[in-house]
Design a protein around this motif. Sequence first.
Motif, PDB file in Angstrom:
ATOM      1  N   UNK A 242       0.838  -1.203   0.000  1.00 28.37           N
ATOM      2  CA  UNK A 242       0.000   0.000   0.000  1.00 28.37           C
ATOM      3  C   UNK A 242       0.872   1.251   0.000  1.00 28.37           C
ATOM      4  N   UNK A 243       1.954   1.221   0.761  1.00 28.59           N
ATOM      5  CA  UNK A 243       2.864   2.369   0.794  1.00 28.59           C
ATOM      6  C   UNK A 243       3.489   2.615  -0.567  1.00 28.59           C
ATOM      7  N   UNK A 244       3.909   1.554  -1.244  1.00 24.66           N
ATOM      8  CA  UNK A 244       4.496   1.711  -2.581  1.00 24.66           C
ATOM      9  C   UNK A 244       3.476   2.264  -3.568  1.00 24.66           C
ATOM     10  N   UNK A 245       2.242   1.803  -3.487  1.00 21.60           N
ATOM     11  CA  UNK A 245       1.212   2.316  -4.385  1.00 21.60           C
ATOM     12  C   UNK A 245       0.925   3.788  -4.119  1.00 21.60           C
ATOM     13  N   UNK A 246       0.977   4.190  -2.840  1.00 23.28           N
ATOM     14  CA  UNK A 246       0.749   5.598  -2.495  1.00 23.28           C
ATOM     15  C   UNK A 246       1.867   6.476  -3.045  1.00 23.28           C
ATOM     16  N   UNK A 247       3.115   6.025  -2.872  1.00 23.84           N
ATOM     17  CA  UNK A 247       4.245   6.779  -3.400  1.00 23.84           C
ATOM     18  C   UNK A 247       4.200   6.859  -4.920  1.00 23.84           C
ATOM     19  N   UNK A 248       3.776   5.774  -5.536  1.00 27.83           N
ATOM     20  CA  UNK A 248       3.702   5.750  -6.993  1.00 27.83           C
ATOM     21  C   UNK A 248       2.652   6.741  -7.509  1.00 27.83           C
ATOM     22  N   UNK A 249       1.533   6.835  -6.816  1.00 27.09           N
ATOM     23  CA  UNK A 249       0.480   7.760  -7.246  1.00 27.09           C
ATOM     24  C   UNK A 249       0.896   9.216  -7.090  1.00 27.09           C
ATOM     25  N   UNK A 250       1.843   9.495  -6.196  1.00 28.67           N
ATOM     26  CA  UNK A 250       2.290  10.859  -5.968  1.00 28.67           C
ATOM     27  C   UNK A 250       3.462  11.249  -6.856  1.00 28.67           C
ATOM     28  N   UNK A 251       4.114  10.272  -7.487  1.00 29.76           N
ATOM     29  CA  UNK A 251       5.285  10.543  -8.330  1.00 29.76           C
ATOM     30  C   UNK A 251       4.868  10.670  -9.794  1.00 29.76           C
ATOM     31  N   UNK A 252       5.781  11.196 -10.583  1.00 28.20           N
ATOM     32  CA  UNK A 252       5.546  11.363 -12.022  1.00 28.20           C
ATOM     33  C   UNK A 252       6.809  10.988 -12.799  1.00 28.20           C
ATOM     34  N   UNK A 253       6.617  10.708 -14.077  1.00 21.99           N
ATOM     35  CA  UNK A 253       7.747  10.470 -14.967  1.00 21.99           C
ATOM     36  C   UNK A 253       8.506   9.198 -14.658  1.00 21.99           C
ATOM     37  N   UNK A 254       9.833   9.310 -14.756  1.00 17.66           N
ATOM     38  CA  UNK A 254      10.696   8.144 -14.548  1.00 17.66           C
ATOM     39  C   UNK A 254      10.621   7.621 -13.120  1.00 17.66           C
ATOM     40  N   UNK A 255      10.406   8.530 -12.176  1.00 15.13           N
ATOM     41  CA  UNK A 255      10.314   8.107 -10.771  1.00 15.13           C
ATOM     42  C   UNK A 255       9.106   7.195 -10.573  1.00 15.13           C
TER      43      UNK A 255
END
Length: 300
Positions: A242-255
């Motif tokens: 869940x933490x990884x999915x949250x970080x992914x939703x907040x990031x953009x581009x290559x990150x």
Amino acid sequence: MKKEKKKRKPRSKSEKVFDFMNVVLSTLLILVIIYPLWFVIIASFSNPQDVASGAVWLLPKSINLKGYTTLFSQPLIWRSYFNTIFYTVAGTAFALFVNIPVGYALTRKDLFGRRWIALMYVIPMFVSGGLIPIYLVTKQFGLLNTIWVMIIPFSVSSYNIIVARTFFQQSIPEGLWEAAQMDGAGTIRYFVQIVLPLSKAILAVIGLWTAVGIWNSWFNALIYLSNSNLQPLQLLLRQLLITNQTLQSQATGDVAQQLQQTANMMKYASIVVSTLPVMCLYPFLQKYFNQGAMIGAIKE
């Protein structure tokens, strides 16, 4: 003179076709069951780009252990793994200690109110008190945020009791009890020294069912455990994903793409890590599991 061997009747064309179709269908069924497990294993060792592009389907093209290294670098992973092992072993032992004697007691005709007691175990299979009453009762007993909340409150299983009762009724002859009484054995001695040694099958079956249930459980820990040091492996893996999915939703581009790849690798690695012990244990108890499943299907 040796007796002449009976000639085997030649098989008809329809029998050969039937056997061939059975082999084909059985092979396809085995592949349908085994391949998803195999894919998860090879995907956990593969490059996420190869997995996403569909290049990995039978063997990994390149070995990549980032998912496992990221997973095992988490500070609480080993602590949660130990917690899960402890909950599984202690919870299974306590469940057997509770359910097996009850299942045997319900087979005794001299038990006062036997039918009413059996009914009281059947009712909770269909009607539950609800999450809030159970939480309040657990809190009043002081079990919240303790290791015992994962072992004691949910150890009684009406289904396991009924299966154990059916096994004792079908597999333990009543004559053994009469013979034990003639030798001076009481109920407890008879149960411990005679019934239990003859009940390895049902002990293995109920033990396996309980162990798998506790090993895969995360919801009870989510409700009753807020201390991270007491949380089991399944709950920790859920929180990491869940933490990884949250970080992914907040990031953009290559990150965001990199976080997506890391999340996918951790997902496959988590499945392997969480299911490997049960998969290793199951082959040794498979024959008992099959026997217990048949026992549970027998009606009185």
